[in-house]
Design a protein around this motif. Structure first.
Motif, PDB file in Angstrom:
ATOM      1  N   ILE A   1       0.848  -1.194   0.000  1.00  0.00           N
ATOM      2  CA  ILE A   1       0.000   0.000   0.000  1.00  0.00           C
ATOM      3  C   ILE A   1       0.879   1.238   0.000  1.00  0.00           C
ATOM      4  N   ALA A   2       0.516   2.235  -0.811  1.00  0.00           N
ATOM      5  CA  ALA A   2       1.160   3.549  -0.776  1.00  0.00           C
ATOM      6  C   ALA A   2       0.314   4.469   0.091  1.00  0.00           C
ATOM      7  N   ALA A   3       0.967   5.160   1.024  1.00  0.00           N
ATOM      8  CA  ALA A   3       0.225   5.974   1.984  1.00  0.00           C
ATOM      9  C   ALA A   3       0.837   7.360   2.100  1.00  0.00           C
ATOM     10  N   ILE A   4       0.035   8.279   2.614  1.00  0.00           N
ATOM     11  CA  ILE A   4       0.448   9.676   2.731  1.00  0.00           C
ATOM     12  C   ILE A   4       0.004  10.231   4.073  1.00  0.00           C
ATOM     13  N   ASP A   5       0.800  11.174   4.583  1.00  0.00           N
ATOM     14  CA  ASP A   5       0.437  11.987   5.734  1.00  0.00           C
ATOM     15  C   ASP A   5       0.131  13.386   5.199  1.00  0.00           C
ATOM     16  N   VAL A   6      -1.112  13.849   5.376  1.00  0.00           N
ATOM     17  CA  VAL A   6      -1.551  15.083   4.722  1.00  0.00           C
ATOM     18  C   VAL A   6      -2.430  15.892   5.663  1.00  0.00           C
ATOM     19  N   TYR A   7      -2.274  17.223   5.623  1.00  0.00           N
ATOM     20  CA  TYR A   7      -2.961  18.090   6.577  1.00  0.00           C
ATOM     21  C   TYR A   7      -3.506  19.354   5.932  1.00  0.00           C
TER      22      TYR A   7
ATOM     23  N   GLY B   1       0.523  -4.346 -13.012  1.00  0.00           N
ATOM     24  CA  GLY B   1       0.007  -3.160 -13.675  1.00  0.00           C
ATOM     25  C   GLY B   1      -1.297  -2.635 -13.116  1.00  0.00           C
ATOM     26  N   SER B   2      -1.905  -3.342 -12.179  1.00  0.00           N
ATOM     27  CA  SER B   2      -3.176  -2.884 -11.608  1.00  0.00           C
ATOM     28  C   SER B   2      -2.946  -1.750 -10.617  1.00  0.00           C
ATOM     29  N   LYS B   3      -4.042  -1.066 -10.267  1.00  0.00           N
ATOM     30  CA  LYS B   3      -3.945   0.050  -9.343  1.00  0.00           C
ATOM     31  C   LYS B   3      -3.536  -0.433  -7.957  1.00  0.00           C
ATOM     32  N   ARG B   4      -2.619   0.292  -7.354  1.00  0.00           N
ATOM     33  CA  ARG B   4      -2.178  -0.051  -6.005  1.00  0.00           C
ATOM     34  C   ARG B   4      -3.127   0.574  -4.984  1.00  0.00           C
ATOM     35  N   PRO B   5      -3.470  -0.146  -3.924  1.00  0.00           N
ATOM     36  CA  PRO B   5      -4.270   0.451  -2.859  1.00  0.00           C
ATOM     37  C   PRO B   5      -3.556   1.634  -2.213  1.00  0.00           C
ATOM     38  N   LEU B   6      -4.349   2.589  -1.762  1.00  0.00           N
ATOM     39  CA  LEU B   6      -3.824   3.794  -1.122  1.00  0.00           C
ATOM     40  C   LEU B   6      -4.383   3.901   0.293  1.00  0.00           C
ATOM     41  N   MET B   7      -3.716   4.699   1.117  1.00  0.00           N
ATOM     42  CA  MET B   7      -4.181   4.902   2.482  1.00  0.00           C
ATOM     43  C   MET B   7      -3.795   6.291   2.955  1.00  0.00           C
ATOM     44  N   LEU B   8      -4.675   6.892   3.755  1.00  0.00           N
ATOM     45  CA  LEU B   8      -4.325   8.088   4.519  1.00  0.00           C
ATOM     46  C   LEU B   8      -3.760   7.607   5.847  1.00  0.00           C
ATOM     47  N   ALA B   9      -2.437   7.602   5.955  1.00  0.00           N
ATOM     48  CA  ALA B   9      -1.807   7.110   7.175  1.00  0.00           C
ATOM     49  C   ALA B   9      -1.896   8.132   8.299  1.00  0.00           C
ATOM     50  N   GLU B  10      -1.937   9.394   7.954  1.00  0.00           N
ATOM     51  CA  GLU B  10      -2.240  10.494   8.874  1.00  0.00           C
ATOM     52  C   GLU B  10      -2.999  11.535   8.061  1.00  0.00           C
ATOM     53  N   TYR B  11      -4.056  12.082   8.628  1.00  0.00           N
ATOM     54  CA  TYR B  11      -4.645  13.269   8.043  1.00  0.00           C
ATOM     55  C   TYR B  11      -5.284  14.075   9.155  1.00  0.00           C
ATOM     56  N   GLY B  12      -5.472  15.369   8.894  1.00  0.00           N
ATOM     57  CA  GLY B  12      -6.043  16.200   9.937  1.00  0.00           C
ATOM     58  C   GLY B  12      -6.284  17.604   9.454  1.00  0.00           C
ATOM     59  N   SER B  13      -7.001  18.352  10.272  1.00  0.00           N
ATOM     60  CA  SER B  13      -7.281  19.758   9.982  1.00  0.00           C
ATOM     61  C   SER B  13      -7.245  20.557  11.277  1.00  0.00           C
ATOM     62  N   VAL B  14      -6.638  21.721  11.205  1.00  0.00           N
ATOM     63  CA  VAL B  14      -6.778  22.667  12.308  1.00  0.00           C
ATOM     64  C   VAL B  14      -8.200  23.216  12.273  1.00  0.00           C
ATOM     65  N   PRO B  15      -8.683  23.794  13.370  1.00  0.00           N
ATOM     66  CA  PRO B  15      -9.955  24.517  13.303  1.00  0.00           C
ATOM     67  C   PRO B  15      -9.758  25.876  12.645  1.00  0.00           C
ATOM     68  N   ASP B  16     -10.831  26.451  12.190  1.00  0.00           N
ATOM     69  CA  ASP B  16     -10.806  27.826  11.693  1.00  0.00           C
ATOM     70  C   ASP B  16     -11.079  28.745  12.884  1.00  0.00           C
TER      71      ASP B  16
ATOM     72  N   ALA C   1     -14.744   6.694  -7.364  1.00  0.00           N
ATOM     73  CA  ALA C   1     -13.392   6.922  -7.870  1.00  0.00           C
ATOM     74  C   ALA C   1     -12.332   6.773  -6.794  1.00  0.00           C
ATOM     75  N   GLN C   2     -12.755   6.874  -5.536  1.00  0.00           N
ATOM     76  CA  GLN C   2     -11.791   6.759  -4.423  1.00  0.00           C
ATOM     77  C   GLN C   2     -11.835   5.379  -3.761  1.00  0.00           C
ATOM     78  N   ALA C   3     -12.366   4.394  -4.461  1.00  0.00           N
ATOM     79  CA  ALA C   3     -12.439   3.046  -3.881  1.00  0.00           C
ATOM     80  C   ALA C   3     -11.061   2.477  -3.582  1.00  0.00           C
ATOM     81  N   ARG C   4     -10.034   2.994  -4.246  1.00  0.00           N
ATOM     82  CA  ARG C   4      -8.689   2.461  -4.010  1.00  0.00           C
ATOM     83  C   ARG C   4      -8.125   2.872  -2.654  1.00  0.00           C
TER      84      ARG C   4
END
Length: 447
Positions: free
Chosen positions: A290-296, A347-362, A384-387
Motif C-alpha cells: 500500500i502507498a500511503a500519505i500523511d496530509v494536513y 500493472g493494476s492500481k495499487r491500494p492507497l491509504m491516509l496514514a495520517e490526516y487532519g485539519s486545524v480549526p478555523d 473513484a476513491q475506492a482504491r
C-alpha cells in the motif's frame, strides 16, 4: 433516593445501553477484510480514547515506534488489548529517529556548555557488525539491505504477526516518512540513515525476510502469501508537491497549492510528478503493498498548538489570504503520482491509504472543521476513491479535536496556551464519518 438522582441514574443507564449497542453493532463487530469496499476507519491513540464520544470503535490504531539498536521492541502487553477480539488492528510504524538526534545535537551545541557538544550530523546510534558491538560503517538502510539485521527483523515481524492473529491484517511501515531525508539540511543525515537507493534495497530485504525466503525457509508472514502482514510505504504530502533539495538549496514547487494540480508549462516528468521528491524513495513494485500519505489542512506549526493560521476573517471587510484547503485538493498530487508511478507488479492500481490526516480549526468559523470532515467523507465515498483502503486521523497536537483561545497578529491567527476543551462539533462529525456507509455503517456523511 431523590427524584433528581433517579433521573440522573436512569439517563446514565440509557446512555450506557445505547453506547454498548453502538459499539457492539454487527456492522462494527470486526475489522473488515482489506479491499476496495468498506475502508478502514481509524486514528492515533488520541482518537481511540474518544471512542465513547464517537459511538464506535476504530478499525485501525496508528502506533509509532523507534529503532534504537535495531528494530523496535514490540510492547505486546500494551498492544494486545487494542487488537483483542479482532475489533481493531494496527498500523505500526517504525522510525530510525534521526529527527530526535538532530534536535538533541542542536540543543547540546547551543546550551553554552562546550563539554557536551557533538559533531553534526549527529548519528547517535549506528549499526554494528553482526554478533559484535563494533560499528559496521554502513548506513542503517544499507545494514538492513545487506542482511545484518535479518534475525532481528524476523523476530520483530513475527511479534507483529502474532498480534494480528484475530484480524484479517496488520499494517507495517518501515521508516516513517523517509522522503524527508531529501529535504534541505535533513539530507545531511543520509550518510547515517541511508540514501534512496539503500532505502529501496532495505525494503527489498524486509519483504524477503517477511516472506521467509532468506536463509532457512520460514512461514510467509505477508498477507499476499497467506499470513497477516501488509507492508505500507508512507510519505509526506510535501514530497508529492515538491522536488528534492540538497543542503543549502530550495526545493522546486511542482503543484499549485490552491488547486493541487501541476504547474502549467512544466516538463513531462513535472506534469506526471515523476520529478516529485518521493519518487526516489519508492520501493520496487513487489516490495510493498500500500502507498500511503500523511496530509494536513494547514500545517503551519511543528509545535503542539496551531500557529499563524491564515484564513479570511469574515469580521473584516478586507479579503485576506485563506489557506484553508480541502482534502480533495490536498490529495490530488498523491493520487496523480500513484496513478502514474505506483502500479502493482501486474500493472493494476495499487491500494492507497491516509496514514495520517487532519485539519486545524478555523479561528473565525467554529463549524468549518466539522464541515471539512463532511467534505472529506463525501470525497472518500465516491466510487473513484475506492482504491483508498483506510483513513487514519491524527488526533494529536494542532490537529487534535480540541478548541483553543486565539489571538490575531499580522493577519494570522495563533493559539494562546494549550487546548481549552473538546471540539464537540468536530468530534460529532468525525463520529458520523466513522458510521457512514463508506466505513461500514448506515449513516450519511456529516453535513
Amino acid at each position: 433516593m431523590s427524584r433528581y438522582r433517579r433521573q440522573v441514574l436512569l439517563t446514565a443507564t440509557v446512555l450506557a445501553v445505547v453506547l454498548t449497542q453502538l459499539l457492539s453493532s454487527p456492522a462494527f463487530a470486526a475489522v473488515p477484510e482489506p479491499g476496495p469496499g468498506r475502508a478502514l476507519w481509524g486514528g492515533t491513540t488520541g482518537l481511540q480514547a474518544r471512542e465513547s464520544a464517537l459511538g464506535r470503535p476504530l478499525d485501525v490504531v496508528r502506533i509509532y515506534s523507534q529503532w534504537e539498536t535495531g528494530p523496535p521492541q514490540v510492547s505486546t502487553a500494551d498492544l494486545r488489548p487494542i487488537v483483542t477480539g479482532g475489533r481493531r488492528t494496527l498500523l505500526y510504524s517504525s522510525t530510525i529517529n534521526w529527527g530526535s538526534w538532530r534536535k538533541e545535537a542542536r540543543a547540546r551545541n547551543s546550551d553554552g556548555d562546550p563539554t557536551n557538544d557533538v559533531a553534526e550530523p549527529f548519528c547517535k546510534t549506528r549499526p554494528v557488525v553482526p554478533g559484535t558491538t563494533r560499528p559496521s560503517g554502513k548506513s542503517w538502510f544499507a545494514a538492513v539491505a545487506t542482511g545484518d539485521y535479518d534475525a532481528a527483523l524476523r523476530r520483530w515481524l513475527e511479534q507483529l504477526a502474532a498480534l494480528s492473529s484475530e484480524t484479517p491484517a496488520l499494517y507495517v511501515s518501515f521508516q516513517h516518512e523517509a522522503d524527508r531525508l531529501s529535504d534541505g539540511q535533513h539530507s545531511e543525515y543520509q550518510p547515517c540513515v541511508g540514501t534512496p537507493a539503500e532505502y529501496r534495497a532495505a525494503w527489498r530485504r524486509l519483504r524477503m525476510v517477511a516472506e521467509g525466503s532468506v536463509g532457512t525457509p520460514k512461514p510467509n508472514l505477508l498477507r499476499r502469501g497467506g499470513g497477516h502482514l501488509v507492508l505500507v510505504a508512507i510519505y509526506t504530502d510535501w514530497g508529492f508537491w515538491h522536488t528534492a533539495n540538497n543542503p543549502g538549496t530550495k526545493p522546486r514547487a511542482l503543484v499549485d497549492v490552491s488547486t493541487g494540480q501541476p504547474l502549467p508549462g512544466g516538463s513531462a516528468d513535472d506534469q506526471s510528478l515523476h520529478s516529485a521528491r518521493v519518487t526516489a524513495w519508492q520501493p520496487a513494485a513487489q516490495d510493498y503493498d500500500i502507498a500511503a500519505i500523511d496530509v494536513y489542512n494547514f500545517s503551519g506549526s511543528a509545535g503542539p498548538n496551531p500557529n499563524r493560521v491564515a484564513v479570511d476573517d469574515p469580521a473584516t471587510p478586507v479579503k485576506e489570504s485563506d489557506q484553508w484547503l480541502s482534502l480533495p485538493v490536498l490529495l490530488k498530487p498523491f493520487m496523480r503520482w500513484a496513478t502514474n508511478w505506483a502500479a502493482r507488479p501486474d500493472g493494476s492500481k495499487r491500494p492507497l491509504m491516509l496514514a495520517e490526516y487532519g485539519s486545524v480549526p478555523d479561528p473565525t468559523r467554529p463549524g468549518r472543521r466539522a464541515a471539512w470532515f463532511g467534505d472529506a467523507c463525501r470525497f472518500l465515498s465516491a466510487p473513484a476513491q475506492a482504491r483508498f483502503h483506510g483513513a487514519v486521523y491524527f488526533d494529536v497536537a494542532q490537529w487534535g479535536l480540541t478548541t483553543w483561545r486565539w489571538q490575531k497578529t499580522d493577519g494570522r491567527w495563533s493559539a494562546v496556551g494549550g487546548p481549552t476543551g473538546p471540539d464537540t462539533r468536530s468530534i460529532a462529525a468525525m463520529g458520523q464519518l466513522g458510521r457512514s456507509t463508506r466505513f461500514g455503517g448506515t449513516n450519511p456523511c456529516p453535513a
